[in-house]
Design a protein around this motif. Structure first.
Motif, PDB file in Angstrom:
ATOM      1  N   ALA A   1     -17.631 -43.116  16.667  1.00 35.45           N
ATOM      2  CA  ALA A   1     -18.406 -41.889  16.445  1.00 35.45           C
ATOM      3  C   ALA A   1     -18.821 -41.254  17.765  1.00 35.45           C
ATOM      4  N   TYR A   2     -19.222 -42.069  18.718  1.00 32.94           N
ATOM      5  CA  TYR A   2     -19.615 -41.568  20.032  1.00 32.94           C
ATOM      6  C   TYR A   2     -18.415 -40.939  20.749  1.00 32.94           C
ATOM      7  N   GLY A   3     -17.253 -41.542  20.625  1.00 32.49           N
ATOM      8  CA  GLY A   3     -16.039 -40.976  21.215  1.00 32.49           C
ATOM      9  C   GLY A   3     -15.683 -39.635  20.607  1.00 32.49           C
ATOM     10  N   LEU A   4     -15.765 -39.534  19.281  1.00 33.80           N
ATOM     11  CA  LEU A   4     -15.492 -38.257  18.606  1.00 33.80           C
ATOM     12  C   LEU A   4     -16.506 -37.197  19.012  1.00 33.80           C
ATOM     13  N   LYS A   5     -17.754 -37.600  19.128  1.00 35.28           N
ATOM     14  CA  LYS A   5     -18.804 -36.679  19.567  1.00 35.28           C
ATOM     15  C   LYS A   5     -18.455 -36.107  20.935  1.00 35.28           C
ATOM     16  N   ASN A   6     -18.006 -36.942  21.852  1.00 38.73           N
ATOM     17  CA  ASN A   6     -17.644 -36.475  23.188  1.00 38.73           C
ATOM     18  C   ASN A   6     -16.472 -35.501  23.149  1.00 38.73           C
ATOM     19  N   ILE A   7     -15.492 -35.790  22.319  1.00 37.88           N
ATOM     20  CA  ILE A   7     -14.332 -34.897  22.178  1.00 37.88           C
ATOM     21  C   ILE A   7     -14.787 -33.534  21.671  1.00 37.88           C
ATOM     22  N   HIS A   8     -15.619 -33.535  20.637  1.00 31.05           N
ATOM     23  CA  HIS A   8     -16.065 -32.280  20.032  1.00 31.05           C
ATOM     24  C   HIS A   8     -17.008 -31.515  20.951  1.00 31.05           C
ATOM     25  N   GLU A   9     -17.828 -32.223  21.727  1.00 30.85           N
ATOM     26  CA  GLU A   9     -18.717 -31.549  22.674  1.00 30.85           C
ATOM     27  C   GLU A   9     -17.941 -30.834  23.772  1.00 30.85           C
ATOM     28  N   MET A  10     -16.732 -31.271  24.043  1.00 27.32           N
ATOM     29  CA  MET A  10     -15.889 -30.610  25.039  1.00 27.32           C
ATOM     30  C   MET A  10     -15.098 -29.457  24.420  1.00 27.32           C
ATOM     31  N   GLY A  11     -15.368 -29.159  23.157  1.00 27.51           N
ATOM     32  CA  GLY A  11     -14.709 -28.039  22.492  1.00 27.51           C
ATOM     33  C   GLY A  11     -13.292 -28.346  22.054  1.00 27.51           C
ATOM     34  N   LEU A  12     -12.979 -29.627  21.851  1.00 26.47           N
ATOM     35  CA  LEU A  12     -11.628 -30.031  21.477  1.00 26.47           C
ATOM     36  C   LEU A  12     -11.607 -30.703  20.112  1.00 26.47           C
ATOM     37  N   MET A  13     -10.418 -30.699  19.516  1.00 28.18           N
ATOM     38  CA  MET A  13     -10.161 -31.465  18.289  1.00 28.18           C
ATOM     39  C   MET A  13      -9.036 -32.444  18.596  1.00 28.18           C
ATOM     40  N   HIS A  14      -9.139 -33.676  18.096  1.00 29.28           N
ATOM     41  CA  HIS A  14      -8.138 -34.701  18.385  1.00 29.28           C
ATOM     42  C   HIS A  14      -6.811 -34.396  17.699  1.00 29.28           C
ATOM     43  N   LYS A  15      -6.826 -34.051  16.455  1.00 35.68           N
ATOM     44  CA  LYS A  15      -5.668 -33.666  15.640  1.00 35.68           C
ATOM     45  C   LYS A  15      -4.691 -34.789  15.302  1.00 35.68           C
TER      46      LYS A  15
END
Length: 157
Positions: free
Chosen positions: A105-119
């Motif tokens: 969850a923390y990793g996903l939060k960091n990705i989303h805070e950078m304005g990105l989606m993993h996809k």
């Protein structure tokens, strides 16, 4: 850092390879089907997430015999989350499961805070260094959220 790929190809096991005697590494190659720009974008994205619950990347190298580039990344001893759950489920206490979930969850939060989606987010793209330390990996399809919104808007009727 340049790693001698010839040694790897001549029988070294990736788990046995150590950087400065301390850290195991793995290599992710760019196969012929992958766009080189996508590979470079994955490296850039991977570097953005350094220290933010994503697997560490140390650099790139080239396999001279196959003429392909490879990312040098931290070795995750327990492999993917899928593999961990299949092989070690009985050893995972509720506390360990909570820790894994928190890391993801923390990793996903960091990705989303950078304005990105993993996809390409699934249990095969989460790797584990031990029973509780989990990291997100494989940022090849990672895209800015704004770009995705523009694309979706363009194709909506």
């Amino acid at each position: 850092m340049q790693i001698n790929i010839q040694k790897l190809l001549n029988g070294f096991h990736l788990a046995d390879l150590r950087m400065n005697g301390r850290q195991g590494v793995c290599l992710k190659s760019l196969d012929n089907l992958t766009n080189k720009n996508d590979f470079l974008q994955e490296i850039k994205n991977q570097l953005k997430f350094r220290g933010k619950k994503s697997i560490a990347i140390y650099g790139i190298t080239k396999n001279q015999t196959e003429n392909e580039y490879m990312m040098v990344m931290n070795y995750a001893e327990y492999g993917s989350l899928r593999k961990l759950l299949n092989n070690k489920f009985e050893e995972l206490t509720w506390g360990k499961k909570h820790s894994i979930l928190f890391n993801v969850a923390y990793g996903l939060k960091n990705i989303h805070e950078m304005g990105l989606m993993h996809k390409d987010f699934h249990s095969g793209n989460i790797v584990n260094q031990n029973l509780t330390k989990s990291y997100i990996t494989d940022f090849g399809l990672c895209k800015p959220v704004t770009l995705l919104k523009m694309i979706q808007k363009k194709f909506m009727v």
